[in-house]
Write a protein that holds these residues in place. Structure first.
Motif, mmCIF file in Angstrom:
data_model
loop_
_atom_site.group_PDB
_atom_site.id
_atom_site.type_symbol
_atom_site.label_atom_id
_atom_site.label_comp_id
_atom_site.label_asym_id
_atom_site.label_seq_id
_atom_site.Cartn_x
_atom_site.Cartn_y
_atom_site.Cartn_z
ATOM 1 N N ALA A 59 0.756 -1.025 -0.048
ATOM 2 C CA ALA A 59 -0.093 0.034 0.096
ATOM 3 C C ALA A 59 0.863 1.162 0.004
ATOM 4 O O ALA A 59 2.139 1.152 0.522
ATOM 5 N N ASP A 61 2.143 4.612 1.285
ATOM 6 C CA ASP A 61 2.210 5.241 2.613
ATOM 7 C C ASP A 61 1.787 6.951 2.450
ATOM 8 O O ASP A 61 1.914 7.272 1.155
ATOM 9 N N LYS A 98 -7.205 4.242 -0.822
ATOM 10 C CA LYS A 98 -5.706 3.923 -0.669
ATOM 11 C C LYS A 98 -5.152 3.339 -2.149
ATOM 12 O O LYS A 98 -6.039 2.326 -2.635
ATOM 13 N N ARG A 124 -6.803 0.958 -6.856
ATOM 14 C CA ARG A 124 -7.608 1.356 -5.733
ATOM 15 C C ARG A 124 -9.036 0.986 -5.528
ATOM 16 O O ARG A 124 -9.483 0.373 -6.579
#
Length: 131
Positions: A59, A61, A98, A124
């Motif tokens: 993912a 950050d 995210k 996403r």
């Protein structure tokens, strides 16, 4: 003249290796508000299935870097069978906005080198199409 020939050789060699590239695009759709990660049928999927060696999920950050957040590693003892088009279970809670990247490595256990394929895709949750 000789240096011109040397400049032409690398592109030809690169094109030859790209034909048998081990990289594929993973299929990611939305099923029950969760990503459904699967692989499509491929010549290395014997009768439409292969063994799962590794599945990793990264993912993005706050600093903009992709960081691994979840991994299932069966490389030494692959027992989970992946069927083409079937969702691979992922024990991770996804966040809608995210950005994620998934990597799936499959192979036939008899020959992990020749049949190994790496399936990858970024997505996403809110951009996925329902299945």
């Amino acid at each position: 003249m000789k240096w011109k020939i040397l400049l032409l050789i690398p592109p030809f060699l690169t094109a030859c290796t790209m034909e048998n590239n081990a990289y594929r695009v993973a299929d990611v759709t939305l099923k029950n508000n969760q990503p459904c990660i699967s692989v499509s049928n491929d010549s290395t999927l014997k009768e439409g299935h292969a063994k799962l060696l590794t599945l990793s999920l990264s993912a993005r950050d706050n600093k903009g870097q992709m960081q691994e957040v979840w991994k299932q590693d069966n490389f030494d003892n692959p027992s989970y069978i992946i069927l083409a088009g079937q969702c691979i279970p992922v024990g991770y809670k996804f966040t809608p906005d995210k950005e994620y990247s998934v990597t799936v490595i499959t192979a036939q256990p008899e020959d992990k080198v020749a049949t190994k394929r790496l399936w990858s895709r970024s997505f996403r949750l809110n951009e996925l199409t329902p299945k």
